[in-house]
Design a protein around this motif. Structure first.
Motif, PDB file in Angstrom:
ATOM      1  N   TYR A   1       5.841   7.402  -8.717  1.00 52.74           N
ATOM      2  CA  TYR A   1       4.725   5.957  -9.578  1.00 52.74           C
ATOM      3  C   TYR A   1       3.213   7.011  -9.545  1.00 52.74           C
ATOM      4  CZ  TYR A   1       3.892   6.701  -3.943  1.00 52.74           C
ATOM      5  OH  TYR A   1       3.234   6.671  -2.702  1.00 52.74           O
ATOM      6  N   GLU A   2       3.029   5.493 -10.147  1.00 50.88           N
ATOM      7  CA  GLU A   2       1.538   6.252 -10.172  1.00 50.88           C
ATOM      8  C   GLU A   2       0.460   5.681  -8.863  1.00 50.88           C
ATOM      9  OE1 GLU A   2       0.154   7.694 -12.530  1.00 50.88           O
ATOM     10  OE2 GLU A   2       2.156   8.367 -13.688  1.00 50.88           O
ATOM     11  N   THR A   3      -0.382   6.257  -9.455  1.00 54.31           N
ATOM     12  CA  THR A   3      -1.945   5.500  -7.908  1.00 54.31           C
ATOM     13  C   THR A   3      -2.832   6.163  -8.544  1.00 54.31           C
ATOM     14  OG1 THR A   3      -2.037   7.871  -7.106  1.00 54.31           O
ATOM     15  CG2 THR A   3      -0.125   7.012  -6.196  1.00 54.31           C
ATOM     16  N   PRO A   4      -4.303   5.486  -8.203  1.00 53.52           N
ATOM     17  CA  PRO A   4      -5.143   6.521  -8.583  1.00 53.52           C
ATOM     18  C   PRO A   4      -5.544   7.734  -8.480  1.00 53.52           C
ATOM     19  CG  PRO A   4      -6.088   4.581  -7.315  1.00 53.52           C
ATOM     20  CD  PRO A   4      -4.426   5.044  -7.458  1.00 53.52           C
ATOM     21  N   ASP A   5      -5.161   7.753  -7.651  1.00 52.77           N
ATOM     22  CA  ASP A   5      -5.093   9.668  -7.353  1.00 52.77           C
ATOM     23  C   ASP A   5      -4.512  10.379  -8.230  1.00 52.77           C
ATOM     24  OD1 ASP A   5      -7.055   9.493  -5.557  1.00 52.77           O
ATOM     25  OD2 ASP A   5      -5.849   8.624  -4.303  1.00 52.77           O
ATOM     26  N   GLY A   6      -3.091   9.906  -9.365  1.00 51.76           N
ATOM     27  CA  GLY A   6      -2.479  10.444  -9.749  1.00 51.76           C
ATOM     28  C   GLY A   6      -1.016  10.426  -9.357  1.00 51.76           C
ATOM     29  N   PRO A   7      -0.271  10.731 -10.065  1.00 55.83           N
ATOM     30  CA  PRO A   7       1.267  10.509  -9.799  1.00 55.83           C
ATOM     31  C   PRO A   7       1.814  10.629  -8.535  1.00 55.83           C
ATOM     32  CG  PRO A   7       1.641  11.911 -11.727  1.00 55.83           C
ATOM     33  CD  PRO A   7      -0.208  11.458 -11.505  1.00 55.83           C
ATOM     34  N   LYS A   8       2.966  10.657  -8.007  1.00 54.92           N
ATOM     35  CA  LYS A   8       3.152  11.083  -7.054  1.00 54.92           C
ATOM     36  C   LYS A   8       5.242  10.529  -6.619  1.00 54.92           C
ATOM     37  CE  LYS A   8      -1.200  10.164  -3.695  1.00 54.92           C
ATOM     38  NZ  LYS A   8      -1.084   9.323  -2.506  1.00 54.92           N
ATOM     39  N   LEU A   9       5.437  11.875  -5.826  1.00 59.75           N
ATOM     40  CA  LEU A   9       6.997  11.351  -6.300  1.00 59.75           C
ATOM     41  C   LEU A   9       7.084  10.623  -4.290  1.00 59.75           C
ATOM     42  CD1 LEU A   9       9.957  12.152  -6.482  1.00 59.75           C
ATOM     43  CD2 LEU A   9       9.735  14.009  -5.602  1.00 59.75           C
ATOM     44  N   LEU A  10       8.261   9.834  -4.368  1.00 55.01           N
ATOM     45  CA  LEU A  10       8.367   9.649  -3.305  1.00 55.01           C
ATOM     46  C   LEU A  10       9.725   9.893  -2.714  1.00 55.01           C
ATOM     47  CD1 LEU A  10       8.321   6.937  -0.806  1.00 55.01           C
ATOM     48  CD2 LEU A  10       9.205   5.696  -2.363  1.00 55.01           C
ATOM     49  N   PHE A  11       9.973  10.514  -1.946  1.00 50.71           N
ATOM     50  CA  PHE A  11      11.208  11.225  -0.987  1.00 50.71           C
ATOM     51  C   PHE A  11      11.568  10.501   0.164  1.00 50.71           C
ATOM     52  CE2 PHE A  11      14.626  13.611   0.795  1.00 50.71           C
ATOM     53  CZ  PHE A  11      15.606  13.430   0.347  1.00 50.71           C
ATOM     54  N   ASN A  12      12.251   9.726   0.269  1.00 54.13           N
ATOM     55  CA  ASN A  12      12.069   8.793   1.825  1.00 54.13           C
ATOM     56  C   ASN A  12      10.817   8.331   1.921  1.00 54.13           C
ATOM     57  OD1 ASN A  12      15.388   8.477   2.047  1.00 54.13           O
ATOM     58  ND2 ASN A  12      15.533  10.965   2.908  1.00 54.13           N
ATOM     59  N   ARG A  13      11.049   9.315   3.374  1.00 54.50           N
ATOM     60  CA  ARG A  13       8.761   8.906   4.647  1.00 54.50           C
ATOM     61  C   ARG A  13       8.049   9.367   3.616  1.00 54.50           C
ATOM     62  NH1 ARG A  13       9.474   4.634   7.442  1.00 54.50           N
ATOM     63  NH2 ARG A  13      11.588   3.874   8.469  1.00 54.50           N
ATOM     64  N   LEU A  14       8.475  11.015   2.547  1.00 50.19           N
ATOM     65  CA  LEU A  14       7.583  11.458   2.004  1.00 50.19           C
ATOM     66  C   LEU A  14       7.156  11.319   0.788  1.00 50.19           C
ATOM     67  CD1 LEU A  14      10.142  15.186   3.231  1.00 50.19           C
ATOM     68  CD2 LEU A  14       7.857  14.080   4.808  1.00 50.19           C
ATOM     69  N   THR A  15       5.657  11.422   0.955  1.00 52.57           N
ATOM     70  CA  THR A  15       5.372  11.510  -0.724  1.00 52.57           C
ATOM     71  C   THR A  15       4.890  12.698  -1.439  1.00 52.57           C
ATOM     72  OG1 THR A  15       3.371  11.257   0.246  1.00 52.57           O
ATOM     73  CG2 THR A  15       4.936   9.216  -0.487  1.00 52.57           C
ATOM     74  N   PHE A  16       4.752  13.053  -2.105  1.00 50.69           N
ATOM     75  CA  PHE A  16       4.134  14.561  -2.898  1.00 50.69           C
ATOM     76  C   PHE A  16       3.644  13.786  -3.971  1.00 50.69           C
ATOM     77  CE2 PHE A  16       8.414  14.969  -0.356  1.00 50.69           C
ATOM     78  CZ  PHE A  16       7.781  16.163   0.003  1.00 50.69           C
TER      79      PHE A  16
END
Length: 99
Positions: A25-40
């Motif tokens: 997903y996209e955020t104001p800080d750039g894209p992030k990968l979500l895996f279960n409870r982790l975000t990258f």
């Protein structure tokens, strides 16, 4: 966690594969990968990903700082998941040029 899943649904994509939740997903800080409870955060150059497609099984691997952080083996692959992996590749290429 519910907020992250809502963001993934509103501003990207998310999947339930083998009892694991994965999304992009996209955020104001750039894209992030979500895996279960982790975000990258994908705006940084500390990551890489690969998809190995086999005759009967597929393997998705996500590396963070050179270490495997996500490894998913699955048989059925939704078309949208392939699209997410392509998006990851595009993000990676852009990061290589700017990071």
């Amino acid at each position: 966690m519910e907020q992250l899943l809502a963001k993934a649904q509103d501003n990207g994509c998310d999947f339930d594969i083998g009892g694991n939740r994965i999304g992009l997903y996209e955020t104001p800080d750039g894209p992030k990968l979500l895996f279960n409870r982790l975000t990258f955060p994908l705006a940084e150059s500390m990551w890489d990903a690969e998809l190995v497609m086999g005759e009967k099984n597929n393997l998705f691997i996500f590396y963070w700082e050179g270490q495997v952080r996500v490894a998913l083996r699955f048989s059925a692959m939704p078309e949208q998941f392939v699209g997410m992996v392509r998006r990851l590749q595009n993000i990676r290429e852009g990061c290589r040029k700017t990071c």
